[in-house]
Write a protein that holds these residues in place. Structure first.
Motif, mmCIF file in Angstrom:
data_model
loop_
_atom_site.group_PDB
_atom_site.id
_atom_site.type_symbol
_atom_site.label_atom_id
_atom_site.label_comp_id
_atom_site.label_asym_id
_atom_site.label_seq_id
_atom_site.Cartn_x
_atom_site.Cartn_y
_atom_site.Cartn_z
ATOM 1 N N MET A 329 0.845 -1.197 0.000
ATOM 2 C CA MET A 329 0.000 0.000 0.000
ATOM 3 C C MET A 329 0.885 1.253 0.000
ATOM 4 S SD MET A 329 -1.800 2.633 1.397
ATOM 5 C CE MET A 329 -1.560 2.570 3.163
ATOM 6 N N LEU A 330 0.986 1.895 -1.180
ATOM 7 C CA LEU A 330 1.794 3.103 -1.305
ATOM 8 C C LEU A 330 0.957 4.374 -1.170
ATOM 9 C CD1 LEU A 330 4.072 1.980 -4.283
ATOM 10 C CD2 LEU A 330 4.583 1.896 -1.822
ATOM 11 N N LYS A 331 -0.330 4.260 -1.490
ATOM 12 C CA LYS A 331 -1.228 5.397 -1.339
ATOM 13 C C LYS A 331 -2.632 4.882 -1.071
ATOM 14 C CE LYS A 331 -1.575 5.779 -6.391
ATOM 15 N NZ LYS A 331 -1.364 6.661 -7.556
ATOM 16 N N LYS A 332 -3.454 5.731 -0.518
ATOM 17 C CA LYS A 332 -4.799 5.317 -0.129
ATOM 18 C C LYS A 332 -5.724 5.384 -1.335
ATOM 19 C CE LYS A 332 -4.271 6.701 4.701
ATOM 20 N NZ LYS A 332 -4.788 7.534 5.801
ATOM 21 N N ASP A 333 -5.731 4.282 -2.099
ATOM 22 C CA ASP A 333 -6.559 4.234 -3.302
ATOM 23 C C ASP A 333 -7.939 3.663 -2.967
ATOM 24 O OD1 ASP A 333 -6.119 1.546 -2.958
ATOM 25 O OD2 ASP A 333 -4.970 1.262 -4.791
ATOM 26 N N LEU A 334 -8.742 3.431 -4.019
ATOM 27 C CA LEU A 334 -10.121 2.988 -3.826
ATOM 28 C C LEU A 334 -10.199 1.674 -3.064
ATOM 29 C CD1 LEU A 334 -13.190 3.138 -4.427
ATOM 30 C CD2 LEU A 334 -12.707 2.030 -6.622
ATOM 31 N N PHE A 335 -9.402 0.694 -3.494
ATOM 32 C CA PHE A 335 -9.498 -0.612 -2.837
ATOM 33 C C PHE A 335 -8.958 -0.573 -1.411
ATOM 34 C CE2 PHE A 335 -10.116 -2.383 -7.153
ATOM 35 C CZ PHE A 335 -11.263 -3.119 -6.875
ATOM 36 N N TYR A 336 -8.035 0.316 -1.129
ATOM 37 C CA TYR A 336 -7.610 0.504 0.260
ATOM 38 C C TYR A 336 -8.814 0.905 1.114
ATOM 39 C CZ TYR A 336 -5.818 2.887 4.384
ATOM 40 O OH TYR A 336 -5.610 3.309 5.676
ATOM 41 N N HIS A 337 -9.558 1.919 0.655
ATOM 42 C CA HIS A 337 -10.703 2.391 1.427
ATOM 43 C C HIS A 337 -11.824 1.347 1.467
ATOM 44 C CE1 HIS A 337 -9.285 6.415 2.288
ATOM 45 N NE2 HIS A 337 -8.910 6.564 1.033
ATOM 46 N N LEU A 338 -12.025 0.619 0.359
ATOM 47 C CA LEU A 338 -13.060 -0.413 0.344
ATOM 48 C C LEU A 338 -12.745 -1.524 1.341
ATOM 49 C CD1 LEU A 338 -13.810 -0.792 -3.476
ATOM 50 C CD2 LEU A 338 -15.430 -0.068 -1.726
ATOM 51 N N ILE A 339 -11.513 -1.984 1.316
ATOM 52 C CA ILE A 339 -11.130 -3.096 2.190
ATOM 53 C C ILE A 339 -11.142 -2.666 3.648
ATOM 54 C CG2 ILE A 339 -9.232 -4.657 2.785
ATOM 55 C CD1 ILE A 339 -8.522 -4.600 -0.251
ATOM 56 N N GLN A 340 -10.697 -1.440 3.924
ATOM 57 C CA GLN A 340 -10.746 -0.932 5.294
ATOM 58 C C GLN A 340 -12.185 -0.860 5.783
ATOM 59 O OE1 GLN A 340 -8.407 -0.085 7.512
ATOM 60 N NE2 GLN A 340 -6.727 -0.704 6.191
ATOM 61 N N ALA A 341 -13.106 -0.494 4.887
ATOM 62 C CA ALA A 341 -14.509 -0.371 5.283
ATOM 63 C C ALA A 341 -15.149 -1.736 5.494
ATOM 64 C CB ALA A 341 -15.288 0.415 4.220
ATOM 65 N N VAL A 342 -14.682 -2.749 4.751
ATOM 66 C CA VAL A 342 -15.244 -4.092 4.920
ATOM 67 C C VAL A 342 -14.673 -4.735 6.180
ATOM 68 C CG1 VAL A 342 -15.403 -6.409 3.938
ATOM 69 C CG2 VAL A 342 -15.625 -4.426 2.457
ATOM 70 N N ASP A 343 -13.367 -4.882 6.197
ATOM 71 C CA ASP A 343 -12.684 -5.508 7.325
ATOM 72 C C ASP A 343 -11.193 -5.285 7.149
ATOM 73 O OD1 ASP A 343 -11.601 -7.049 9.298
ATOM 74 O OD2 ASP A 343 -12.814 -8.827 8.896
ATOM 75 N N PRO A 344 -10.546 -4.545 8.043
ATOM 76 C CA PRO A 344 -9.109 -4.283 7.900
ATOM 77 C C PRO A 344 -8.277 -5.553 7.796
ATOM 78 C CG PRO A 344 -10.071 -2.851 9.570
ATOM 79 C CD PRO A 344 -11.128 -3.835 9.186
ATOM 80 N N GLU A 345 -8.793 -6.672 8.328
ATOM 81 C CA GLU A 345 -8.038 -7.913 8.243
ATOM 82 C C GLU A 345 -7.927 -8.419 6.809
ATOM 83 O OE1 GLU A 345 -9.621 -10.783 10.899
ATOM 84 O OE2 GLU A 345 -9.275 -9.571 12.701
ATOM 85 N N PHE A 346 -8.793 -7.922 5.918
ATOM 86 C CA PHE A 346 -8.728 -8.303 4.515
ATOM 87 C C PHE A 346 -7.395 -7.884 3.882
ATOM 88 C CE2 PHE A 346 -13.401 -8.883 3.203
ATOM 89 C CZ PHE A 346 -13.202 -10.230 3.003
#
Length: 587
Positions: A329-346
């Motif tokens: 993770m070099l920058k907070k892109d879309l999938f970063y925010h999506l995965i954080q919203a679902v479950d950070p363990e993802f």
């Protein structure tokens, strides 16, 4: 001598000598029985159904062997009678007063088969045909054996709203990923269970919240700046000539790569040398046809020569998903925010989630916005008055911002910029049709106002038709007139310009402007989650380009022919848009 049929007949039928007429009656009754069963119990396993349809005519064929010596002839007669009776039963029921949709108007052929819609889908003119049907038959039209098209604004909340219906089977026909890589319960745009859709939608809502949009804004400014620099190079000290359809697609695809996959596809720099945009567009042609007959999609997906382009684009999407899942993770892109919203363990294994949403991200993140950008500039260049008026508004706002493109918040407050964007999307919605819903499976049906919609009936609300309905947008619903989006106080006082600005439109008293009928992003729980980002993108790129350059159609360009060539392929496909660009000096 009767031939011995290679298959035993059930219930001892083979021990009796049946007449030809009796055998054919059995054949026809079996076909009618299949139709009645399927009408009551919609089959989901089309392969099993196919096996049944191929097996049933074997029984009457065996009975015919007592009278007809040729086995092949017996098979031919039995299958011909069976399928003739089956199709006759289906067609007669569909046009009969017994059908639950018998009271709704529509052309005879469309009431009989969805292949009529598939025909217009094949040529990309489904949106045009739907408008013609509504112009002829009214706001509710029967467009299939079990489908209605509705452009009645008061019914939209009950169809698309929070008390509306789940999605219909259309998206099964539009599916691009193969079955082994596809799980409908993880597919936001195709899932038909409302509760599951709500669960899947939550992380998307968070990923397009205020905080994440700030992260995307930096990427947007950077990529838009690159677009401006490349066009500046093409201009040189004179006139540059570009295909604006192509360049808006390049920008949108590159920006999608930035925010979703942390990838630089470099289309702005190198062009579509790898065919990314071409493959994406070609992959949508077949689904545009089979979305109308979803059972046919299962066959086409496994037919080698039919599904090649579909599989190629699906493979590209899966490849990008795997690359993104394997990157730090070099920058907070879309999938970063999506995965954080679902479950950070993802974050430890995000591949399944990214794969499930890869195709949606590519199509919604690039093709819809590039379509809207092209439409904005096409309409502005066709209406020089609107072009000059918007450019003046942008110049003033840039001056007030100290010479820079204003903030996203300020751009969202520019009245004419937003009026132009809305009007372009009204005339040519990014998704002109294909907004389909159906009563919940097992519900028995749903009431829409005073009308009952039986389970198994699909409903479409086509934005292209709704946006051009004179009951909701008047006068001149087929004309580009951004002023209709300004306040009625401005119309009355003339603050939006002098009388000539209205281009012959009526005054405020004769204007109809029904905002509830404006659904370019759909509406309700299943509306486009990326709407905030799309609007931010459209505002910023439009302002940047008009501030830096002057645009004009190239000599010989035929605007009417270009517009007539627009094709409905889920998104609106555009032909080349050749323009001349010149660098603007300091203002």
């Amino acid at each position: 001598m009767a031939l011995v049929f290679p298959f035993p007949t059930p219930f001892g039928l083979g021990d009796m000598v049946w007449s030809v007429h009796q055998a054919l009656i059995v054949d026809a009754l079996a076909a009618v029985g299949v139709h009645l069963y399927c009408r009551k119990n919609e089959p989901e396993d089309y392969w099993k159904l196919s096996a049944v349809l191929l097996a049933l005519p074997l029984v009457p064929a065996s009975l015919l062997t007592h009278h007809i010596p040729s086995l092949l002839l017996c098979l031919f007669i039995a299958f011909a009678v069976f399928f003739a009776a089956l199709f006759s039963s289906m067609m007669l029921y569909r046009i009969s007063p017994l059908h639950p949709l018998a009271g709704y108007p529509g052309p005879l052929l469309w009431r009989v088969t969805k292949f009529s819609a598939a025909y217009y889908g094949a040529f990309g003119k489904y949106h045009i045909k739907l408008k013609q049907l509504h112009d002829r038959y009214g706001p509710i039209v029967r467009i299939g054996p079990n489908e209605l098209s509705i452009v009645q604004v008061e019914l939209i909340p009950q169809i698309l709203g929070s008390q509306g219906m789940p999605k219909g089977p259309l998206w099964e026909g539009r599916r691009i990923l193969p079955s082994k890589n596809f799980n409908i319960n993880n597919h936001l745009i195709g899932v038909r269970d409302l509760q599951r859709h709500a669960q899947l939608r939550k992380p998307w809502n968070k990923a397009f919240g205020v905080g994440p949009l700030k992260d995307y804004e930096e990427m947007l400014r950077s990529r838009a700046g690159m677009m401006g620099s490349r066009l500046d190079e093409i201009c040189g000290e004179g006139v540059g000539r570009v295909d604006l359809t192509e360049w808006t697609s390049f920008f949108a695809f590159d920006f999608m790569g930035d925010i979703a996959f942390t990838s630089d596809f470099s289309l702005l720099q190198n062009g579509d040398v790898n065919g990314f945009v071409r493959d994406m567009e070609e992959a949508q042609s077949l689904p545009t046809i089979v979305q109308h007959v979803p059972w046919l999609a299962k066959i086409t997906r496994v037919t080698p020569f039919l599904g090649t382009k579909l599989r190629k684009f699906g493979g590209f999407a899966l490849e990008q998903a795997k690359k993104r899942a394997g990157k730090p993770m070099l920058k907070k892109d879309l999938f970063y925010h999506l995965i954080q919203a679902v479950d950070p363990e993802f974050m430890s294994n995000p591949l399944p989630f990214i794969m499930a949403n890869a195709v949606l991200t590519i199509l919604a993140g690039s093709d819809t916005t590039s379509s809207s950008m092209a439409m904005i500039f096409f309409n502005l260049l066709r209406e020089p008055r609107c072009y000059k008026k918007l450019q003046k508004e942008i110049d003033v706002s840039v001056a007030e911002a100290g010479g820079s493109i204003p903030s996203m918040e300020k751009l969202g407050q520019l009245p004419y910029l937003n009026a132009v964007i809305n009007e372009a999307m009204r005339l040519q919605a990014p998704v002109p049709t294909s907004v389909q819903r159906a009563p919940k499976i097992g519900s028995g049906g749903k009431m829409l106002g005073s009308m009952f919609l039986p389970e198994g009936t699909n409903v479409q609300v086509p934005p292209y038709v709704l946006h051009r309905d004179p009951r909701y947008f008047y006068p001149n619903p087929d004309s580009f007139w951004p002023e209709r989006w300004l306040s009625q106080e401005s119309w009355a006082s003339g603050d939006d310009g002098d009388a000539s600005d209205r281009n012959g439109q009526e005054g405020a008293g004769g204007i109809i402007h029904e905002r509830a009928a404006f659904i370019p992003f759909s509406t309700g729980p299943a509306a486009c989650a990326g709407k905030p980002l799309a609007l931010m993108e459209l505002r910023y790129v439009t302002a940047m380009l008009l501030r830096k350059f002057n645009f004009a159609f190239q000599a010989g360009f035929n605007a009417e022919k270009w517009e007539a060539g627009l094709a409905d392929r889920l998104t609106m496909f555009r032909g080349p848009l050749p323009v001349e660009i010149t660098r603007r000096g300091s203002i």
